[in-house]
Design an enzyme around this catalytic site. Structure first.
Site, PDB file in Angstrom:
ATOM      1  N   ARG A   1       3.209  -0.118  23.224  1.00 15.88           N
ATOM      2  CA  ARG A   1       2.358  -1.155  22.630  1.00 15.88           C
ATOM      3  C   ARG A   1       2.179  -2.313  23.609  1.00 15.88           C
ATOM      4  O   ARG A   1       1.082  -2.865  23.740  1.00 15.88           O
ATOM      5  CB  ARG A   1       2.950  -1.661  21.316  1.00 15.88           C
ATOM      6  CG  ARG A   1       1.986  -2.560  20.553  1.00 15.88           C
ATOM      7  CD  ARG A   1       2.600  -3.167  19.305  1.00 15.88           C
ATOM      8  NE  ARG A   1       3.784  -3.947  19.623  1.00 15.88           N
ATOM      9  CZ  ARG A   1       4.564  -4.547  18.737  1.00 15.88           C
ATOM     10  NH1 ARG A   1       4.278  -4.442  17.455  1.00 15.88           N
ATOM     11  NH2 ARG A   1       5.609  -5.228  19.112  1.00 15.88           N
TER      12      ARG A   1
ATOM     13  N   ASP B   1      -4.417   3.590  11.739  1.00 15.71           N
ATOM     14  CA  ASP B   1      -4.154   2.699  10.612  1.00 15.71           C
ATOM     15  C   ASP B   1      -5.183   2.974   9.535  1.00 15.71           C
ATOM     16  O   ASP B   1      -6.248   3.529   9.817  1.00 15.71           O
ATOM     17  CB  ASP B   1      -4.234   1.232  11.041  1.00 15.71           C
ATOM     18  CG  ASP B   1      -3.512   0.342  10.041  1.00 15.71           C
ATOM     19  OD1 ASP B   1      -2.280   0.267  10.108  1.00 15.71           O
ATOM     20  OD2 ASP B   1      -4.174  -0.237   9.164  1.00 15.71           O
TER      21      ASP B   1
ATOM     22  N   ARG C   1       7.739   0.419  15.243  1.00 17.56           N
ATOM     23  CA  ARG C   1       8.481  -0.619  15.968  1.00 17.56           C
ATOM     24  C   ARG C   1       9.987  -0.434  16.040  1.00 17.56           C
ATOM     25  O   ARG C   1      10.631  -1.089  16.842  1.00 17.56           O
ATOM     26  CB  ARG C   1       8.168  -1.989  15.342  1.00 17.56           C
ATOM     27  CG  ARG C   1       6.784  -2.482  15.681  1.00 17.56           C
ATOM     28  CD  ARG C   1       6.344  -3.567  14.741  1.00 17.56           C
ATOM     29  NE  ARG C   1       6.179  -3.006  13.402  1.00 17.56           N
ATOM     30  CZ  ARG C   1       5.802  -3.696  12.338  1.00 17.56           C
ATOM     31  NH1 ARG C   1       5.589  -4.993  12.434  1.00 17.56           N
ATOM     32  NH2 ARG C   1       5.656  -3.113  11.174  1.00 17.56           N
TER      33      ARG C   1
ATOM     34  N   ARG D   1       5.588   6.176   8.935  1.00 12.00           N
ATOM     35  CA  ARG D   1       5.737   5.224  10.054  1.00 12.00           C
ATOM     36  C   ARG D   1       6.747   5.705  11.086  1.00 12.00           C
ATOM     37  O   ARG D   1       7.443   4.890  11.701  1.00 12.00           O
ATOM     38  CB  ARG D   1       6.157   3.834   9.559  1.00 12.00           C
ATOM     39  CG  ARG D   1       5.113   3.103   8.752  1.00 12.00           C
ATOM     40  CD  ARG D   1       4.150   2.345   9.648  1.00 12.00           C
ATOM     41  NE  ARG D   1       2.982   1.908   8.909  1.00 12.00           N
ATOM     42  CZ  ARG D   1       2.841   0.707   8.379  1.00 12.00           C
ATOM     43  NH1 ARG D   1       3.773  -0.190   8.532  1.00 12.00           N
ATOM     44  NH2 ARG D   1       1.748   0.393   7.727  1.00 12.00           N
TER      45      ARG D   1
ATOM     46  N   TYR E   1      -7.634  -4.900   0.707  1.00  8.16           N
ATOM     47  CA  TYR E   1      -7.634  -5.581   2.016  1.00  8.16           C
ATOM     48  C   TYR E   1      -8.994  -6.198   2.325  1.00  8.16           C
ATOM     49  O   TYR E   1      -9.094  -7.288   2.880  1.00  8.16           O
ATOM     50  CB  TYR E   1      -7.237  -4.597   3.131  1.00  8.16           C
ATOM     51  CG  TYR E   1      -5.763  -4.277   3.111  1.00  8.16           C
ATOM     52  CD1 TYR E   1      -4.827  -5.159   3.655  1.00  8.16           C
ATOM     53  CD2 TYR E   1      -5.294  -3.105   2.524  1.00  8.16           C
ATOM     54  CE1 TYR E   1      -3.465  -4.861   3.613  1.00  8.16           C
ATOM     55  CE2 TYR E   1      -3.947  -2.805   2.490  1.00  8.16           C
ATOM     56  CZ  TYR E   1      -3.031  -3.688   3.031  1.00  8.16           C
ATOM     57  OH  TYR E   1      -1.693  -3.412   2.983  1.00  8.16           O
TER      58      TYR E   1
HETATM   59  O1  CP3 Z   1       3.165   6.829   9.744  1.00  6.52           O
HETATM   60  C1  CP3 Z   1       2.869   6.763  10.951  1.00  6.52           C
HETATM   61  O2  CP3 Z   1       3.712   6.819  11.872  1.00  6.52           O
HETATM   62  C2  CP3 Z   1       1.397   6.723  11.342  1.00  6.52           C
HETATM   63  C3  CP3 Z   1       0.843   5.436  11.586  1.00  6.52           C
HETATM   64  C4  CP3 Z   1       0.443   4.493  10.459  1.00  6.52           C
HETATM   65  C5  CP3 Z   1       0.318   3.092  10.682  1.00  6.52           C
HETATM   66  N1  CP3 Z   1      -0.223   2.534   9.557  1.00  6.52           N
HETATM   67  C6  CP3 Z   1       0.664   2.400  11.920  1.00  6.52           C
HETATM   68  C7  CP3 Z   1       0.956   0.956  11.878  1.00  6.52           C
HETATM   69  C8  CP3 Z   1       0.034   4.737   9.146  1.00  6.52           C
HETATM   70  C9  CP3 Z   1       0.039   6.052   8.367  1.00  6.52           C
HETATM   71  C10 CP3 Z   1      -0.387   3.488   8.600  1.00  6.52           C
HETATM   72  C11 CP3 Z   1      -0.939   3.341   7.245  1.00  6.52           C
HETATM   73  C12 CP3 Z   1      -1.104   2.001   6.663  1.00  6.52           C
HETATM   74  N2  CP3 Z   1      -1.545   0.857   7.285  1.00  6.52           N
HETATM   75  C13 CP3 Z   1      -0.915   1.707   5.297  1.00  6.52           C
HETATM   76  C14 CP3 Z   1      -0.546   2.712   4.230  1.00  6.52           C
HETATM   77  C15 CP3 Z   1       0.906   3.017   4.235  1.00  6.52           C
HETATM   78  C16 CP3 Z   1       1.750   1.890   3.711  1.00  6.52           C
HETATM   79  O3  CP3 Z   1       2.499   1.320   4.530  1.00  6.52           O
HETATM   80  O4  CP3 Z   1       1.705   1.633   2.502  1.00  6.52           O
HETATM   81  C17 CP3 Z   1      -1.193   0.341   5.108  1.00  6.52           C
HETATM   82  C18 CP3 Z   1      -1.106  -0.433   3.804  1.00  6.52           C
HETATM   83  C19 CP3 Z   1      -1.603  -0.191   6.373  1.00  6.52           C
HETATM   84  C20 CP3 Z   1      -2.071  -1.566   6.682  1.00  6.52           C
HETATM   85  C21 CP3 Z   1      -1.179  -2.225   7.643  1.00  6.52           C
HETATM   86  N3  CP3 Z   1      -1.065  -1.861   8.974  1.00  6.52           N
HETATM   87  C22 CP3 Z   1      -0.314  -3.310   7.407  1.00  6.52           C
HETATM   88  C23 CP3 Z   1      -0.138  -3.986   6.070  1.00  6.52           C
HETATM   89  C24 CP3 Z   1       0.314  -3.582   8.623  1.00  6.52           C
HETATM   90  C25 CP3 Z   1       1.249  -4.714   8.894  1.00  6.52           C
HETATM   91  C26 CP3 Z   1       2.529  -4.534   8.193  1.00  6.52           C
HETATM   92  C27 CP3 Z   1       3.558  -4.047   9.145  1.00  6.52           C
HETATM   93  O5  CP3 Z   1       4.196  -3.007   8.881  1.00  6.52           O
HETATM   94  O6  CP3 Z   1       3.733  -4.748  10.148  1.00  6.52           O
HETATM   95  C28 CP3 Z   1      -0.128  -2.646   9.571  1.00  6.52           C
HETATM   96  C29 CP3 Z   1       0.275  -2.530  10.993  1.00  6.52           C
HETATM   97  C30 CP3 Z   1       0.793  -1.236  11.477  1.00  6.52           C
HETATM   98  N4  CP3 Z   1       0.252  -0.020  11.215  1.00  6.52           N
HETATM   99  C31 CP3 Z   1       1.892  -1.065  12.361  1.00  6.52           C
HETATM  100  C32 CP3 Z   1       1.998   0.306  12.610  1.00  6.52           C
HETATM  101  C33 CP3 Z   1       2.979   1.003  13.520  1.00  6.52           C
HETATM  102  C34 CP3 Z   1       2.750  -2.184  12.930  1.00  6.52           C
HETATM  103  C35 CP3 Z   1       1.929  -2.973  13.900  1.00  6.52           C
HETATM  104  C36 CP3 Z   1       2.608  -3.224  15.223  1.00  6.52           C
HETATM  105  O7  CP3 Z   1       3.041  -2.288  15.906  1.00  6.52           O
HETATM  106  O8  CP3 Z   1       2.655  -4.398  15.585  1.00  6.52           O
END
Ligand code: CP3
Length: 355
Positions: free
Chosen positions: A40, A78, A31, A27, A155
């Site tokens: 964003r 994602d 944010r 990540r 999911y």
């Molecule tokens: O690592 C990186 O910088 C690359 C981007 C990346 C995102 N999601 C961007 C994201 C990667 C590799 C993911 C993978 C992802 N997404 C996983 C596996 C990794 C982990 O965290 O276990 C999972 C389970 C998801 C599903 C997901 N996406 C959830 C549960 C959420 C909400 C939770 C949260 O952190 O807010 C997301 C949203 C998400 N994916 C964000 C980002 C930057 C935040 C959304 C936003 O900017 O509002």
């Protein structure tokens, strides 16, 4: 394609000698960075950002511009792109995480799911990969990724995030055939998706099995690892004249590293619950290791962050085969200056281990 200027990440995954331990952060585009929040806002919301290749490229590069030590870029996207492309309708409820308009609950629902074609149905991801590779211009390698079949299934069946996986585990135990049908379709979809990313320019791929650790030891083998094995078997392993390393990351999978190391993946991601030195002793020469600082350490002072980085480097010990990372993603509340302390400490403190 331009030659890579910095390939220590790919070299460490193959246990080839490096000058310092390579580092990136799960990540890393997210944010906690004000520039990410600004892009964003320009896109409107997270899903629109992820579906816009130019803006996805912009946020992928933001952490690299801020922190010159970072040794790999990760595609900004994602894991939930696949269920979205299968027709479930992904959206985010502010402060509540991901949601789907359509939920998968029966064998009939599963049989109706299409296997997405990467270029046709996930073209925005393939375009993002091509755009990022062009803009990186050989600076560092690009990591592509996908969720594991089991993690995606949770999911899809829950309809979003879950604490107890009630619906997905109920399906697993009461209708294992339906769960196997879903996981089989997902393994085929993930294989095609990752191969699409590799053809578009991803130079390593990571499979995020974020919820494999919620399973029993027996269920992990049958419902998560078996499908990751299928994917590993089906991936393109050489592209542009180089090995394309595969990283398997099961969060909470520390007890099962030996069987993960048997899959043929080049590396295993570790969360912070295991000692990386003991993990290295257990897997031997089979795989490289990626990890594993507790992301919460980033809430502490830069001095405390440095101490913890030093401890993990020492626990891994001398030689290649370690990619430094967090044990899970960085959280939105972290001070960007603390992330800088983390990246700097890895390069500064690791040189003696590669002398
Ligand atoms: O690592 C990186 O910088 C690359 C981007 C990346 C995102 N999601 C961007 C994201 C990667 C590799 C993911 C993978 C992802 N997404 C996983 C596996 C990794 C982990 O965290 O276990 C999972 C389970 C998801 C599903 C997901 N996406 C959830 C549960 C959420 C909400 C939770 C949260 O952190 O807010 C997301 C949203 C998400 N994916 C964000 C980002 C930057 C935040 C959304 C936003 O900017 O509002």
């Amino acid at each position: 394609m331009t030659a890579l200027k910095n390939d220590r990440f790919l070299r460490a995954l193959l246990k080839q000698p490096v000058d310092v331990t390579p580092v990136w952060m799960m990540r890393q585009a997210g944010r906690y960075l004000p520039e990410y929040r600004a892009t964003r806002a320009k896109a409107g919301d997270f899903v629109s950002l992820m579906k816009n290749p130019e803006l996805a490229c912009e946020v992928t590069l933001q952490p690299l511009d801020r922190y010159p030590q970072i040794d790999a870029a990760i595609l900004f996207s994602d894991i939930l792109t696949i269920p979205d492309a299968m027709g479930q309708g992904l959206y985010f409820e502010t402060g509540e995480g991901p949601r789907f308009r359509k939920i998968i609950r029966s064998l009939a629902d599963i049989e109706a799911l299409p296997i997405p074609d990467p270029e046709q149905d996930l073209g925005y991801v393939m375009d993002a990969v091509r755009t990022i590779r062009r803009e990186l211009n050989g600076r560092v390698p690009l990591i592509g990724f996908s969720g594991s079949p089991w993690t995606l299934a949770t999911y899809m069946v829950e309809g979003g995030s879950s604490k107890d996986f009630r619906q997905s585990k109920a399906m697993l135990y009461s209708d294992p055939q339906a769960m196997h049908a879903l996981l089989g379709k997902l393994a085929d979809s993930v294989t095609a998706y990752l191969n699409g990313q590799i053809r578009a320019g991803a130079q390593a791929v990571q499979i995020f099995d974020s919820w494999g650790g919620s399973l029993s030891a027996a269920a992990y083998q049958e419902f998560s690892l078996a499908y990751m094995q299928k994917i590993v078997n089906g991936l393109i392993r050489e592209h542009e004249g180089r090995r394309v390393p595969v990283i398997l990351f099961t969060k909470g999978g520390g007890l099962w590293l030996e069987s993960m190391a048997e899959t043929g993946a080049e590396a295993l991601g570790l969360d912070w619950t295991c000692d990386i030195g003991q993990a290295r002793a257990r897997v031997g020469d089979k795989v490289a290791l990626q990890g594993n600082m507790d992301p919460s350490v980033l809430y502490a002072t830069p001095a405390a962050i440095r101490t913890e980085v030093a401890r993990i480097l020492k626990a891994y010990g001398a030689g290649s085969g370690h990619v430094f990372n967090l044990g899970h993603g960085i959280t939105p509340q972290v001070d960007p200056a603390h992330a800088a302390a983390f990246f700097e400490a890895v390069h500064e403190l690791s040189a003696p281990y590669h002398a």
